[in-house]
Design a protein around this motif. Structure first.
Motif, mmCIF file in Angstrom:
data_model
loop_
_atom_site.group_PDB
_atom_site.id
_atom_site.type_symbol
_atom_site.label_atom_id
_atom_site.label_comp_id
_atom_site.label_asym_id
_atom_site.label_seq_id
_atom_site.Cartn_x
_atom_site.Cartn_y
_atom_site.Cartn_z
ATOM 1 N N ILE A 53 -3.672 -2.548 -5.925
ATOM 2 C CA ILE A 53 -5.065 -2.973 -5.761
ATOM 3 C C ILE A 53 -5.471 -3.773 -6.995
ATOM 4 O O ILE A 53 -4.929 -3.506 -8.083
ATOM 5 N N ASP A 66 -2.903 -11.308 -6.416
ATOM 6 C CA ASP A 66 -3.505 -10.178 -7.083
ATOM 7 C C ASP A 66 -4.916 -10.525 -7.534
ATOM 8 O O ASP A 66 -5.517 -11.439 -6.976
ATOM 9 N N SER A 67 -5.426 -9.831 -8.576
ATOM 10 C CA SER A 67 -6.817 -10.080 -8.979
ATOM 11 C C SER A 67 -7.020 -11.524 -9.435
ATOM 12 O O SER A 67 -8.093 -12.103 -9.226
HETATM 13 N N1 LIG Z 1 -1.530 -8.034 -11.741
HETATM 14 C C1 LIG Z 1 -2.202 -7.188 -10.814
HETATM 15 C C2 LIG Z 1 -2.200 -5.750 -11.317
HETATM 16 C C3 LIG Z 1 -2.836 -4.791 -10.313
HETATM 17 C C4 LIG Z 1 -2.467 -3.352 -10.630
HETATM 18 O O1 LIG Z 1 -1.471 -3.062 -11.300
HETATM 19 N N2 LIG Z 1 -3.287 -2.434 -10.100
HETATM 20 C C5 LIG Z 1 -2.977 -1.038 -10.268
HETATM 21 C C6 LIG Z 1 -4.230 -0.190 -10.184
HETATM 22 S S1 LIG Z 1 -5.206 -0.336 -11.623
HETATM 23 C C7 LIG Z 1 -2.054 -0.639 -9.123
HETATM 24 O O2 LIG Z 1 -2.296 -1.020 -8.012
HETATM 25 N N3 LIG Z 1 -1.017 0.134 -9.428
HETATM 26 C C8 LIG Z 1 -0.116 0.619 -8.442
HETATM 27 C C9 LIG Z 1 1.314 0.257 -8.741
HETATM 28 O O3 LIG Z 1 1.604 -0.333 -9.809
HETATM 29 O O4 LIG Z 1 2.166 0.566 -7.899
HETATM 30 C C10 LIG Z 1 -3.653 -7.695 -10.584
HETATM 31 O O5 LIG Z 1 -4.125 -8.455 -11.465
HETATM 32 O O6 LIG Z 1 -4.250 -7.414 -9.547
#
Ligand SMILES: N[C@@H](CCC(=O)N[C@@H](CS)C(=O)NCC(=O)O)C(=O)O
Length: 201
Positions: A53, A66-67
């Motif tokens: 997310i 992504d974001s």
């Molecule tokens: N580069 C991604 C990073 C997103 C990310 O790592 N989100 C975390 C939550 S804070 C997540 O979904 N982690 C789950 C995982 O790594 O499997 C963005 O900018 O959206």
């Protein structure tokens, strides 16, 4: 549009701040989604094979992640100025975007490591060193952050600082970056920041 969302994720927070700044919040249907590195979420994976997310599902079913991508998409949709077009301003903003996101990436890995039964000391030390270096660099750039129009760079840096407050209070980052802390006090007073403060639960 459906947004896979959590009130704790700093990357989701970036998207929510952009949506609010652009007047698009009402167009988002928030779907509480749990994303954990060690537990891929099958429901989320239907929309994003990376199980991360934020993930945005458009009304025609097209998915965006992504974001970084979602924020730029929202800026285009809302015809905003969060991604400056002028060259110098643009690269400065994208660079802050990268440092904010990079700091977040390091902090997330640091937090994962410190929660393991036997954290690897050199890894923890490396994360702390990089975090301090980012803060010192941004502290030197605090005046520039103040001077240029609010953009995605400010959003990303602000979300990284918010995450430090949320998960790394013991680091007391304002002591490392006092000029940045003055800038942040003003940024966090924006309604978009206030309404997206990370919360547990
Ligand atoms: N580069 C991604 C990073 C997103 C990310 O790592 N989100 C975390 C939550 S804070 C997540 O979904 N982690 C789950 C995982 O790594 O499997 C963005 O900018 O959206």
């Amino acid at each position: 549009m459906k947004l896979h969302w959590s009130p704790k994720s700093p990357y989701v927070r970036k998207v929510m701040i952009c949506a609010q700044e652009l007047g698009l919040v009402e167009r988002l249907e928030l779907v509480r989604s749990v994303a954990a590195m060690l537990k891929p979420n099958p429901r989320l994976m239907q929309d994003n094979p990376l199980s991360k997310i934020p993930t945005l599902v458009l009304d025609d079913g097209f998915t965006l992640f992504d974001s970084v991508v979602i924020c730029e998409f929202l800026n285009d949709l809302g015809q905003g100025t969060l991604f400056p077009r002028q060259s110098a301003e643009r690269w400065q903003s994208l660079r802050w975007h990268a440092i904010g996101d990079g700091l977040l990436d390091a902090l997330i890995l640091w937090r994962n490591e410190r929660e393991r039964e036997a954290p690897l000391k050199p890894l923890i030390e490396a994360f702390e060193l990089k975090t301090r270096a980012c803060l010192e660099q941004l502290d030197d750039e605090a005046q520039a952050l103040n001077e240029v129009p609010f953009s995605i760079g400010h959003v990303a840096v602000g979300c990284a600082l918010g995450y430090l407050d949320y998960r790394f209070g013991a680091l007391n980052w304002p002591e490392i970056a006092p000029r940045l802390a003055v800038w942040y006090e003003e940024a966090r007073a924006r309604p978009s920041f206030r309404s997206t403060e990370p919360v547990d639960g």
